[in-house]
Write a protein that holds these residues in place. Structure first.
Motif, PDB file in Angstrom:
ATOM      1  N   PHE A 245       9.601  -5.166  -0.835  1.00 58.25           N
ATOM      2  CA  PHE A 245      10.981  -5.611  -0.620  1.00 58.25           C
ATOM      3  C   PHE A 245      11.965  -4.766  -1.427  1.00 58.25           C
ATOM      4  N   GLY A 246      11.478  -4.115  -2.477  1.00 60.28           N
ATOM      5  CA  GLY A 246      12.348  -3.223  -3.229  1.00 60.28           C
ATOM      6  C   GLY A 246      12.322  -3.484  -4.719  1.00 60.28           C
ATOM      7  N   GLU A 247      12.951  -2.558  -5.459  1.00 65.52           N
ATOM      8  CA  GLU A 247      13.002  -2.672  -6.914  1.00 65.52           C
ATOM      9  C   GLU A 247      14.085  -3.657  -7.359  1.00 65.52           C
TER      10      GLU A 247
ATOM     11  N   ARG B 189      12.675   7.743  -7.907  1.00 67.37           N
ATOM     12  CA  ARG B 189      11.418   7.460  -7.203  1.00 67.37           C
ATOM     13  C   ARG B 189      10.319   6.974  -8.143  1.00 67.37           C
ATOM     14  N   ALA B 190      10.404   7.332  -9.404  1.00 72.71           N
ATOM     15  CA  ALA B 190       9.376   6.899 -10.347  1.00 72.71           C
ATOM     16  C   ALA B 190       9.337   5.382 -10.478  1.00 72.71           C
TER      17      ALA B 190
ATOM     18  N   THR C 149       7.268  -9.540 -17.240  1.00 75.44           N
ATOM     19  CA  THR C 149       8.688  -9.171 -17.250  1.00 75.44           C
ATOM     20  C   THR C 149       8.965  -7.960 -18.138  1.00 75.44           C
ATOM     21  N   ALA C 150       8.018  -7.612 -18.999  1.00 81.15           N
ATOM     22  CA  ALA C 150       8.188  -6.398 -19.798  1.00 81.15           C
ATOM     23  C   ALA C 150       8.277  -5.156 -18.911  1.00 81.15           C
ATOM     24  N   HIS C 151       7.765  -5.249 -17.684  1.00 84.31           N
ATOM     25  CA  HIS C 151       7.758  -4.101 -16.771  1.00 84.31           C
ATOM     26  C   HIS C 151       8.924  -4.133 -15.783  1.00 84.31           C
ATOM     27  N   ARG C 152       9.685  -5.198 -15.732  1.00 82.00           N
ATOM     28  CA  ARG C 152      10.680  -5.320 -14.668  1.00 82.00           C
ATOM     29  C   ARG C 152      11.816  -4.300 -14.850  1.00 82.00           C
ATOM     30  N   ARG C 153      12.367  -3.943 -13.730  1.00 86.14           N
ATOM     31  CA  ARG C 153      13.384  -2.909 -13.715  1.00 86.14           C
ATOM     32  C   ARG C 153      14.802  -3.481 -13.719  1.00 86.14           C
ATOM     33  N   VAL C 154      14.920  -4.755 -13.405  1.00 80.80           N
ATOM     34  CA  VAL C 154      16.233  -5.411 -13.333  1.00 80.80           C
ATOM     35  C   VAL C 154      16.117  -6.802 -13.951  1.00 80.80           C
TER      36      VAL C 154
ATOM     37  N   SER D 255       0.831  -1.205   0.000  1.00 84.69           N
ATOM     38  CA  SER D 255       0.000   0.000   0.000  1.00 84.69           C
ATOM     39  C   SER D 255       0.862   1.251   0.000  1.00 84.69           C
ATOM     40  N   ALA D 256       1.977   1.192   0.760  1.00 91.02           N
ATOM     41  CA  ALA D 256       2.843   2.367   0.858  1.00 91.02           C
ATOM     42  C   ALA D 256       3.699   2.547  -0.388  1.00 91.02           C
ATOM     43  N   VAL D 257       4.153   1.411  -0.963  1.00 90.10           N
ATOM     44  CA  VAL D 257       5.119   1.499  -2.056  1.00 90.10           C
ATOM     45  C   VAL D 257       4.447   1.413  -3.416  1.00 90.10           C
ATOM     46  N   ALA D 258       3.419   0.620  -3.534  1.00 92.80           N
ATOM     47  CA  ALA D 258       2.780   0.401  -4.832  1.00 92.80           C
ATOM     48  C   ALA D 258       1.282   0.539  -4.712  1.00 92.80           C
TER      49      ALA D 258
END
Length: 419
Positions: A332-334, A406-407, A229-234, A184-187
């Motif tokens: 848990f993080g990006e 942050r985006a 996975t098209a949206h993943r950042r790593v 809720s806080a992060v996403a």
């Protein structure tokens, strides 16, 4: 006395298995209580009033439950039965909690736990369990987890499977609530448990248990996984014999200290989660993170600038354990970095466990050796661990990182899980 007629709902509160049968059973106990002679053994009156109160509480008759349980507790105190004082005090605390009187419940839980620690160590796990659920409902998830993890250690030592199962269910709910709060806080785009919906779908289609199935499973997963996975950042990166800025491997003494701390923590404070044991990190992991620039490791291997790790957890697997495919909660993080601390297996073992990922083009298996790590986006890359073979054990530490941009914290436009 009424155990077979009472179960727990999704919020872990007592409810009837059959409402009519429980109401009838409570009625019979009340008839017996009324029929007791004036010189009856107080112990029988105490037992009857206690179970009447528990039954009424499960039926939602809170006023009657409070009256009966208070009477039972008074008898226990008057007769000097401190064991009954603890047990009935916990029941009365539950009744106050169910009716919304958190202040009275808190005082009763604390009193029962203190008395159990001082005089009845065999009841400490019960007091911790009830107090943990109280803290969970009040929103003190950290306190709830600490109480429940202590209860779990005691119940594992008792070798009582049902008690262990009960405490694990409570810990699982604490984790669920924690993940919901983090998500809720992060996403904000994930209020309905997007990650859990995808995990359920993935596990209905494939499993880490049988790698031989992967080839036949994958065609049905390809489009769905590609959409995630098209949206993943790593992208997953297996980093072998890692070197940092000074061109030296991770300091061996720091890895050894962390491995020792991890194995002790998993053995003494570990809690079951998804078929493995997790444990909170301690001084050795914190010292490692201070001495090694893990953010730079992630940035060099992925191209994404991240802050130093904001969270970490020890993970331990033993023979036969595995972790089925899932997506992590966004909190848990990006980026995640899993570092192998120890990997023991017999010489010449035919099967060795590995960390595995599902990519848009197939499966990636990373057999991590001590000092190796893998960096990936756990929220958007399905991952797990294949089963450990005979006499095999794995000890890991997982660090979570937030992106400096942050985006990247907000996940939008994500595909919904197939039905």
């Amino acid at each position: 006395m009424l155990d077979h007629l009472i179960t727990h709902d999704d919020a872990l509160r007592m409810v009837p298995t059959d409402r009519d049968e429980l109401a009838a059973a409570v009625g019979r106990l009340r008839d017996e209580l009324r029929a007791l002679p004036e010189d009856a053994d107080p112990a029988r009156t105490r037992i009857l009033t206690r179970w009447i109160g528990i039954g009424q509480m499960s039926l939602g008759h809170h006023d009657e439950a409070l009256t009966s349980l208070r009477r039972s507790l008074d008898i226990a105190a008057t007769t000097g039965n401190t064991r009954a004082v603890v047990a009935t005090g916990l029941n009365l605390a539950d009744a106050h909690r169910y009716v919304g009187d958190a202040q009275s419940a808190d005082a009763l839980y604390r009193s029962a736990l203190n008395t159990a620690r001082d005089q009845h160590p065999e009841l400490v796990d019960y007091a911790l369990q009830h107090t943990g659920k109280h803290l969970m409902e009040r929103g003190d998830l950290t306190g709830a987890q600490a109480h429940l993890q202590e209860a779990l250690r005691l119940r594992i030592a008792k070798e009582d499977t049902e008690l262990v199962k009960s405490t694990q269910a409570a810990l699982d709910r604490v984790e669920l609530l924690t993940n919901q709060a983090d998500a809720s806080a992060v996403a904000p785009s994930d209020p309905g448990g997007w990650s859990r919906q995808w995990t359920t779908w993935l596990r209905s289609r494939t499993t880490t248990l049988t790698p031989s199935r992967w080839a036949q499973d994958f065609p049905a997963l390809r489009d769905a996984v590609a959409a995630i996975t098209a949206h993943r950042r790593v992208h997953p990166r297996h980093l072998r014999h890692l070197r940092h800025q000074s061109d030296q491997s991770f300091p061996a003494e720091l890895l050894a200290e962390m491995a020792e701390e991890a194995e002790k923590a998993v053995a003494t404070d570990g809690y079951l989660h998804n078929g493995k044991r997790n444990a909170a990190v301690g001084d050795a992991a914190n010292h490692f993170a201070e001495q090694v620039d893990l953010a730079a490791v992630v940035a060099r291997s992925t191209g994404m600038e991240v802050e130093q790790p904001h969270t970490a957890v020890y993970i331990g697997y033993t023979e036969g354990q595995f972790l089925d495919f899932h997506l992590d909660e966004p909190g848990f993080g990006e980026a995640s970095l899993i570092l192998c601390l120890r990997h023991e297996r017999p010489t010449g073992a035919l099967r060795v466990s590995a960390t595995v990922f599902i990519n848009a083009d197939g499966y990636l298996a990373c057999a991590l050796a001590p000092g190796d790590c893998v960096v990936f986006d756990g929220a958007l890359t399905p991952h797990g661990r294949t089963p450990l073979g005979p006499r095999e054990s794995v000890t890991l530490v997982s660090f979570g990182f937030r992106a400096c941009d942050r985006a990247a914290h907000t996940l939008t436009g994500l595909p919904t899980a197939p039905r």
